[in-house]
Design an enzyme around this catalytic site. Structure first.
Site, short mmCIF file in Angstrom:
data_model
loop_
_atom_site.label_atom_id
_atom_site.label_comp_id
_atom_site.label_asym_id
_atom_site.label_seq_id
_atom_site.Cartn_x
_atom_site.Cartn_y
_atom_site.Cartn_z
N TYR A 141 -8.04 4.81 -31.91
CA TYR A 141 -7.42 4.19 -32.45
C TYR A 141 -6.28 4.43 -33.04
O TYR A 141 -6.65 3.93 -34.10
CB TYR A 141 -7.10 2.63 -30.87
CG TYR A 141 -7.45 3.67 -29.56
CD1 TYR A 141 -6.58 4.59 -29.00
CD2 TYR A 141 -8.51 2.66 -28.83
CE1 TYR A 141 -6.13 4.37 -27.26
CE2 TYR A 141 -8.97 3.17 -27.87
CZ TYR A 141 -7.64 3.18 -26.93
OH TYR A 141 -7.95 4.57 -25.96
N LYS A 161 -25.46 -24.18 -22.03
CA LYS A 161 -24.10 -24.27 -21.83
C LYS A 161 -24.36 -22.72 -22.38
O LYS A 161 -24.69 -22.04 -22.64
CB LYS A 161 -23.46 -25.58 -22.19
CG LYS A 161 -23.00 -25.23 -23.93
CD LYS A 161 -22.24 -26.31 -24.38
CE LYS A 161 -22.09 -26.54 -25.79
NZ LYS A 161 -21.50 -27.40 -26.15
C1 LIG Z 1 -22.57 -27.69 -27.29
C2 LIG Z 1 -22.64 -29.10 -27.94
C3 LIG Z 1 -24.13 -29.64 -28.20
C4 LIG Z 1 -24.64 -28.52 -29.37
O1 LIG Z 1 -23.52 -27.87 -30.60
P1 LIG Z 1 -24.61 -27.05 -31.47
O2 LIG Z 1 -23.45 -27.21 -32.72
O3 LIG Z 1 -24.33 -26.01 -29.97
O4 LIG Z 1 -25.99 -27.31 -31.93
C5 LIG Z 1 -23.99 -30.88 -28.40
N1 LIG Z 1 -23.72 -31.54 -27.81
C6 LIG Z 1 -22.43 -31.34 -27.46
C7 LIG Z 1 -21.87 -32.79 -26.90
C8 LIG Z 1 -21.56 -30.13 -26.79
O5 LIG Z 1 -20.82 -29.89 -26.52
#
Ligand SMILES: *Cc1c(COP(=O)(O)O)cnc(C)c1O
Length: 344
Positions: A246, A37
């Site tokens: 800055y 994702k």
């Molecule tokens: C993002 C996500 C994962 C992966 O989690 P990590 O902590 O990045 O390993 C797994 N399951 C779900 C439902 C998620 O939203």
């Protein structure tokens, strides 16, 4: 390496695969999938998918149907789940696409049943109170009639040693055999480190694939994947008493040599690194405040650094997290669009 932008993200494909293999081995008899994702946590979902599929990974997770579309045509034999399920607007796509929704709510389950949707996944809430149908809804038969590939739940605190982990695991395990689901899946990266009780049939790491260390157990086994590098625009000398950047948050006590690099907070190198970050394996500290498009580093340690040179920022995720105050996840997902992403 190809590319013409003055900043690049060198991506270590061998490290990505080695990280997945370690997580796969740790997952024991459970299959090990991959969360890709948010565009593969900022690295590029499609190149990540291609590399992991070649290595043997079969189960992938994205968030939205937009992310499914962005992946393009998929190789055969892969499973792709859409973690946020289906809205009405997604239904036409969801019932025909090669991906399947993870149904999260009573509304989504009803929508899917009404449409006679094909195989789906279902998320059950075991105490995180984010997404997922209630355990009681399963007992009440909400899922009856669905063709479920994977029943999922998600751990809220797997990166900590707290009673909530075992509570969620127990609640999830009690659903075994209650839904007709072919598989059960609970563990993210940190959950894999919690041991075999948490693995069920399928694990879903994200962070650790990309070099994040979710718990101490992974230290020494997970390698850095994303290496931000930026080109020097100018080398300059400042005298004692002169300030940098800055709001003049840094004042030199002695004459110093600086290099000004083509990277800033608009690229995801956020202001938490101001006067705290470093480059070149600790040899070049970040001086002054991070600007939108620029940073200054002290390069007294290397008289040869000059315009056009490439400098590697120190971006090992646990250390960069400590420097910047950002989560390891944020360090990846905020990496911007101006980088050439170059797989090594
Ligand atoms: C993002 C996500 C994962 C992966 O989690 P990590 O902590 O990045 O390993 C797994 N399951 C779900 C439902 C998620 O939203």
């Amino acid at each position: 390496m190809t590319g013409t932008a003055p900043l690049r993200l060198a991506l270590d494909g061998a490290a990505l695969i080695a990280n997945w293999r370690w997580l796969d081995a740790q997952s024991g008899r459970a299959a090990c999938g991959a969360a890709i994702k948010a565009d593969g946590y900022g690295l590029g979902a499609r190149p990540v998918l291609d590399r992991l599929a070649d290595a043997g990974c079969r189960d992938f997770f994205v968030t939205t149907w937009d992310e499914v579309r962005a992946l393009g045509a998929l190789p055969d034999g892969l499973s792709l789940s859409v973690l946020h399920g289906v809205r009405d607007a997604d239904m036409a796509e969801a019932t025909t696409a090669r991906a399947r929704p993870t149904l999260n709510t009573v509304e989504q389950v009803k929508r899917w049943k009404l449409a006679g949707g094909p195989t789906c996944d279902v998320m059950v809430d075991t105490g995180m109170n984010r997404l997922g149908i209630a355990v009681q809804d399963v007992a009440d038969g909400l899922l009856d009639g669905l063709n479920i590939d994977t029943l999922l739940s998600h751990l809220a605190s797997a990166d900590e040693d707290v009673p909530q982990n075992a509570q969620q695991r127990t609640a999830f395990a009690a659903l075994a055999g209650r839904t007709g689901a072919r598989r059960m899946s609970l563990a993210n990266s940190a959950g894999i480190c919690l041991g075999p009780d948490y693995h069920f049939d399928l694990t879903r790491p994200g962070l650790a694939l990309y070099g994040g260390i979710p718990r101490g157990e992974a230290a020494g086994h997970i390698a850095q994947v994303a290496h931000p590098q930026a080109q020097v625009i100018q080398r300059r000398r400042i005298g004692p008493g002169q300030s940098v950047g800055y709001n003049a948050t840094f004042t030199a006590e002695r004459a110093m040599e600086l290099a000004i690099l083509n990277i800033g907070y608009a690229d995801g190198y956020l202001r938490g690194f101001s006067n705290r970050g470093s480059a070149g394996g600790g040899r070049f500290p970040v001086i002054g405040r991070v600007s939108m498009d620029l940073i200054a580093i002290a390069v007294d340690a290397d008289p040869a650094i000059a315009e056009g040179d490439w400098i590697a920022l120190d971006y090992a995720l646990p250390e960069a997290s400590a420097q910047s105050g950002l989560a390891q996840y944020e360090l990846l997902t905020t990496l911007g669009h101006r980088f050439d992403r170059v797989w090594m």
